[in-house]
Design an enzyme around this catalytic site. Structure first.
Site, short mmCIF file in Angstrom:
data_model
loop_
_atom_site.label_atom_id
_atom_site.label_comp_id
_atom_site.label_asym_id
_atom_site.label_seq_id
_atom_site.Cartn_x
_atom_site.Cartn_y
_atom_site.Cartn_z
N THR A 116 34.46 39.25 50.96
CA THR A 116 35.95 39.52 51.35
C THR A 116 36.11 40.88 51.95
O THR A 116 36.75 41.04 53.08
CB THR A 116 36.81 38.98 50.12
N ASP A 138 30.74 40.92 38.66
CA ASP A 138 29.51 41.75 38.68
C ASP A 138 29.14 43.16 38.45
O ASP A 138 28.24 43.60 38.22
CB ASP A 138 28.51 40.98 39.60
N ARG A 173 15.40 29.76 15.68
CA ARG A 173 15.27 29.44 16.83
C ARG A 173 15.04 30.63 18.06
O ARG A 173 15.97 31.55 17.68
CB ARG A 173 16.38 28.51 17.38
N GLY A 181 25.32 37.01 37.60
CA GLY A 181 24.60 38.31 38.29
C GLY A 181 23.32 37.65 39.02
O GLY A 181 22.40 37.46 38.85
N HIS A 284 31.06 29.82 34.32
CA HIS A 284 32.56 30.32 34.51
C HIS A 284 33.38 30.81 33.48
O HIS A 284 34.55 31.14 33.61
CB HIS A 284 33.25 29.29 35.43
N GLN A 286 32.83 32.95 32.01
CA GLN A 286 32.94 34.42 32.05
C GLN A 286 34.00 34.96 32.94
O GLN A 286 34.40 36.10 33.19
CB GLN A 286 31.42 35.03 32.63
O1 F6P Z 1 31.57 36.94 41.33
C1 F6P Z 1 30.16 36.68 41.97
C2 F6P Z 1 29.87 35.56 40.81
O2 F6P Z 1 30.35 35.81 39.66
C3 F6P Z 1 28.33 35.43 40.91
O3 F6P Z 1 27.61 36.36 39.95
C4 F6P Z 1 28.12 34.13 40.83
O4 F6P Z 1 26.73 33.60 41.18
C5 F6P Z 1 29.22 33.47 41.68
O5 F6P Z 1 30.20 34.36 41.56
C6 F6P Z 1 29.38 31.80 41.19
O6 F6P Z 1 30.31 31.59 42.12
P1 F6P Z 1 30.91 30.26 42.29
O7 F6P Z 1 32.59 30.01 41.52
O8 F6P Z 1 31.15 29.91 43.60
O9 F6P Z 1 30.16 29.17 41.32
#
Ligand code: F6P
Length: 362
Positions: A116, A138, A173, A181, A284, A286
């Protein structure tokens, strides 16, 4: 020339803190300058399709703690290579320039990651007044110490590791956690340390599966019957490639995924059959949720600074955190400058001193 009316958009992946930036920009523009802010919906797609939403201080009330972005976002709307119905791309950047002029947006504040920001830089070269705010969970942009969203992601990953440890210990385990990342292992490195992992695998340090399994076996020799491995999605074995989940049908870009599952197979072949291995992908989780206080603060200070830059006509700048202080830098200088983990750096050395393995030595 000082601005009167600001446009603002969020581009690329969402990150906790985007809404806090919007709130800070709107409040500063209105309270300090009496200026109006117009939100562009869904990143650059909104500029092509002319979809806008006025943002008043009332509209941004309570946004500081809200995840995602109320403006919507996309990573599939590069105006310089805009998807066409036939599956190709077209340069529609001239329409963007024209739309901004017609709608009367003096300056565009662009909040986004590397892709962007690169688009923002190109628009600036075509005469658009642009101010940029860096964003990525990231934390891989060289021009800023931190981007907002990063510490929220670390909090989520650390919590996941704490939870996985319960199962690891109870069932004896090896538990693998895949975190985001693509090119930079910052999330894996930080969360691996804060979540007390035994092994951290990052793109910057290619691993050998036998050394990862060796590290897991050493855990049992130390009297522990479980181990925790954090795997960045971009982790690679020596001489290997990242695990690609799929190729985006619109942009043609690779989406990573499967690094932990692949490692699980590699470890199964090396570890005694009695040791079970399980893989979890955090994905996601995260990126969503309420930003932690640091991310709220950083996003707010970025937004406030961006509003001043825009209102004072200081186009072509990107806000940043530099040595703990809010500042700004030439956007052109910031674009494309990524920050990856130094394999010989302080954090990796500290982790090794704590006994954490990186899969690169026996
Ligand atoms: O912000 C980048 C990121 O978090 C990457 O670490 C990851 O590969 C990507 O976004 C995933 O994005 P999408 O939402 O398109 O799957």
């Amino acid at each position: 020339m000082p601005a009167q009316r600001l446009g603002i958009l969020t581009g690329g992946g969402d990150a906790p803190g985007l809404n806090a930036v919007l709130r800070a920009v709107v409040r500063t523009a209105e309270q300090v300058y009496g200026a109006e802010v117009v939100g562009v919906l869904d990143g650059f797609a909104g500029l092509i399709e002319r979809r806008f939403r006025p943002l008043s201080p009332a509209d941004v009330r309570h946004l500081i703690g809200l995840g995602g972005t109320v403006l919507g976002t996309t990573n599939r709307a590069n105006p310089f290579a805009y998807p066409t119905p036939g599956g190709g791309t077209a340069d529609r950047s001239a329409e963007v320039v024209e739309t901004l002029r017609e709608v009367g947006l003096d300056t565009l504040i662009v909040i986004g990651g590397d892709g962007t920001l690169a688009i923002a830089g190109e628009l600036a070269k075509r005469g658009v007044q642009v101010v940029a705010v860096p964003k990525t969970i990231d934390n891989d942009l060289a021009a800023t110490d931190y981007t907002f969203g990063f510490w929220t992601a670390i909090e989520v990953a650390t919590d996941a590791l704490d939870r996985l440890r319960d199962t690891a210990e109870s069932h004896h385990r090896v538990m693998l956690l895949e975190v985001m990342g693509r090119h930079a292992g910052w999330i894996a490195l930080h969360a691996g340390i804060t979540g007390a992992a035994d092994v951290i695998l990052i793109p910057e340090i290619p691993y050998a599966p036998e050394w990862v399994s060796g590290a897991c076996e050493r855990c049992s020799n130390r009297g522990r019957s479980s181990s925790i491995v954090v795997v960045a999605e971009g982790a690679v074995r020596r001489g290997g490639d990242p695990a690609v989940a799929e190729v985006d049908a619109v942009t043609g870009q690779e989406r990573l995924g499967g690094a932990a599952e692949r490692l699980k197979g590699e470890l199964r072949a090396l570890l005694p059959a009695a040791i079970e291995v399980r893989a979890t992908v955090l994905g996601h989780l995260q990126r969503g949720g309420r930003p932690v206080p640091f991310d709220r603060l950083l996003a707010t200070l970025f937004g406030e600074r961006a509003a001043h830059l825009a209102m004072q006509g200081r186009s072509g700048r990107m806000v940043r955190l530099e040595n703990g202080r809010i500042g700004d830098v030439e956007l052109e200088q910031a674009v494309g400058a990524s920050k990856t983990v130094d394999p010989g750096g302080e954090m990796v050395r500290a982790a090794r001193a704590l006994g954490i393995a990186f899969g690169d030595e026996a």
